[in-house]
Design a protein around this motif. Structure first.
Motif, short mmCIF file in Angstrom:
data_model
loop_
_atom_site.label_atom_id
_atom_site.label_comp_id
_atom_site.label_asym_id
_atom_site.label_seq_id
_atom_site.Cartn_x
_atom_site.Cartn_y
_atom_site.Cartn_z
N LEU A 148 0.78 -1.00 0.12
CA LEU A 148 -0.05 -0.12 -0.03
C LEU A 148 0.72 1.29 0.11
CD1 LEU A 148 -2.74 1.20 0.06
CD2 LEU A 148 -2.63 1.22 2.84
N SER A 149 1.98 1.39 0.70
CA SER A 149 2.81 2.38 0.83
C SER A 149 3.46 2.74 -0.62
CB SER A 149 3.88 2.21 1.81
OG SER A 149 4.72 1.15 1.50
N ALA A 150 3.66 1.74 -1.42
CA ALA A 150 4.01 2.12 -2.67
C ALA A 150 3.17 2.46 -3.69
CB ALA A 150 4.90 0.67 -3.25
N PHE A 151 1.98 1.79 -3.56
CA PHE A 151 0.66 2.22 -4.31
C PHE A 151 0.21 3.45 -4.20
CE2 PHE A 151 -3.98 2.26 -4.38
CZ PHE A 151 -4.16 2.08 -6.05
N TYR A 168 0.02 -4.11 -12.07
CA TYR A 168 -0.66 -4.16 -10.93
C TYR A 168 -0.91 -5.67 -10.31
CZ TYR A 168 -2.30 0.46 -11.67
OH TYR A 168 -2.38 2.01 -11.88
N GLU A 169 -0.18 -6.82 -11.08
CA GLU A 169 -0.57 -8.23 -10.96
C GLU A 169 -0.33 -8.51 -9.36
OE1 GLU A 169 1.13 -11.08 -13.26
OE2 GLU A 169 -0.07 -10.29 -15.40
N ARG A 170 0.85 -7.76 -8.87
CA ARG A 170 1.05 -8.26 -7.43
C ARG A 170 0.37 -7.67 -6.26
NH1 ARG A 170 5.69 -11.48 -6.66
NH2 ARG A 170 6.93 -11.86 -8.59
N MET A 171 -0.75 -6.81 -6.90
CA MET A 171 -1.59 -6.05 -5.83
C MET A 171 -2.48 -6.58 -5.14
SD MET A 171 -1.64 -2.19 -7.62
CE MET A 171 -0.13 -1.34 -7.99
N GLU A 172 -2.39 -8.09 -5.11
CA GLU A 172 -3.54 -8.75 -4.24
C GLU A 172 -3.25 -8.59 -2.80
OE1 GLU A 172 -3.32 -13.00 -5.67
OE2 GLU A 172 -4.58 -12.32 -7.26
N THR A 173 -1.91 -8.11 -2.53
CA THR A 173 -1.46 -7.86 -1.34
C THR A 173 -2.32 -6.59 -0.79
OG1 THR A 173 0.37 -6.73 -1.80
CG2 THR A 173 0.80 -8.96 -1.20
N ILE A 174 -2.62 -5.72 -1.63
CA ILE A 174 -3.32 -4.59 -1.40
C ILE A 174 -4.93 -4.68 -1.38
CG2 ILE A 174 -3.52 -2.19 -2.12
CD1 ILE A 174 -0.81 -2.32 -3.29
N PHE A 175 -5.19 -5.37 -2.69
CA PHE A 175 -6.75 -5.41 -2.86
C PHE A 175 -7.49 -6.76 -2.57
CE2 PHE A 175 -5.12 -2.69 -6.51
CZ PHE A 175 -5.28 -1.44 -6.04
#
Length: 345
Positions: A148-151, A168-175
């Motif tokens: 999130l801090s990078a996003f 955005y493929e690795r953004m499951e850690t966020i979403f």
């Protein structure tokens, strides 16, 4: 690249002082020169290990942008402390007019857990022309944001010319992983919870560290932390399976699940929320006109300068969220849309 002699790793970065035409060292920043790392770099910006004699070298006057990602052959992972990325990372130039010593390979994925927070702390996407040859960073969709801090600092990367290189493929850690098994990987996403204040002076999403048990603001006005949590209460993502092309995919809209990365470290316990979170308005509302009021996935909105109105053909809105009072521009310009499952209750 035989003249490239050694690998240099320094806990400092340098920046280009245009007026003085010299390099200065900046303490508390980082630079890496990947000299001799042929598994990570190229001479002109092609795949790792390539040189000016290969087919990946560019002799055009363009920046060498490709519209297709390469097959990933290596990874670089940046930790949360990486707040400066300057000369020595994407490329290394000894002087302002010299030929770059290398360009980071276009097939190397960079996993970003920390990010520069200002444009001054991130070098512009490398692109220059020396001796009739274009040297440019060409890692299309190779910059993978994982926290999130990078996003939240994607706008810095966009401003510095990396918009076509974000993934955005690795953004499951966020979403979260909602819909992954059925709909595939994340193409793009964001948060779209309402931070509006109702006519009664209370937030439309009546929760957060600045709201009491009755849904009223503690102290009488919203806080930035409270608004961050309210905005993150509703998630939207576009997912796409391996069998779908770039005009197909599924737009998913759902409540931010408890324990997801969007709420890490938040003072407010989201799991205690009884009411459904509300999306922000995507219509005229109280006189707000396009584009500010447009949904980010519609032709009236954008994500870091890119539009995604043609990037999906299906929609699923989960029953654990509510649409806001105004939805005039919900799917404006989404010409490929064929199916919408809006199971709202």
């Amino acid at each position: 690249m035989a003249n490239i002699a050694r690998l240099r790793i320094e806990r400092m970065s340098v920046f280009w002082d245009i007026e003085a035409r010299r390099w200065r060292a900046l303490l508390d920043s980082r630079a890496i020169a990947y000299r001799c790392c042929t598994g990570l770099v190229s001479e002109t910006g092609g795949v790792a290990g390539s040189d000016k004699s290969s087919s990946s070298a560019s002799t055009s006057t363009s920046g060498g942008t490709s519209n297709q990602p390469e097959e990933i052959t290596g990874h670089i992972t940046l930790g949360p402390g990486w707040t400066k990325i300057l000369n020595g990372f994407f490329w290394d130039r000894e002087t302002p007019t010299s030929t770059p010593g290398y360009i980071l390979g276009s097939d190397i994925e960079i996993i970003i857990n920390g990010s520069p927070e200002t444009e001054d702390d991130l070098m512009a996407r490398p692109s220059t022309r020396v001796g009739g040859i274009t040297y440019a960073y060409r890692g299309y969709q190779m910059l993978s944001f994982a926290t999130l801090s990078a996003f939240i600092h994607l706008d810095v990367w966009t401003a510095r010319g990396y918009v076509d290189y974000l993934s955005y493929e690795r953004m499951e850690t966020i979403f979260g992983s909602v819909g992954k098994a059925e709909f595939g990987n994340i193409v793009v996403g964001g948060f779209i919870g309402s931070v509006a204040i109702g006519a009664d002076g209370r937030p439309v999403n009546a929760f957060g560290p600045d709201v009491n048990a009755d849904g009223a603001f503690i102290g009488g006005s919203p806080t930035d932390e409270g608004n961050d949590i309210r905005e993150r209460s509703v998630v939207w993502v576009i997912r796409r399976s391996a069998s779908e092309d770039t005009s197909s995919g599924t737009l998913l809209i759902y409540r931010n699940l408890e324990g997801s990365a969007g709420y890490e470290g938040a003072a407010f316990d989201y799991s205690t929320l009884a009411a459904k979170p509300v999306m922000r308005d995507v219509g005229y509302g109280a006189g707000d006109d396009y584009p500010a009021s447009g949904a980010p996935w519609s032709t009236r909105g954008s994500v870091n300068g890119s539009t995604f109105d043609g990037a999906f053909d299906k929609v699923r809105i989960f029953s654990d969220v509510r649409i806001g009072a105004h939805a005039d521009y919900m799917f404006s310009g989404c010409a490929n849309l064929k199916s919408a499952d809006m199971t709202l209750v």
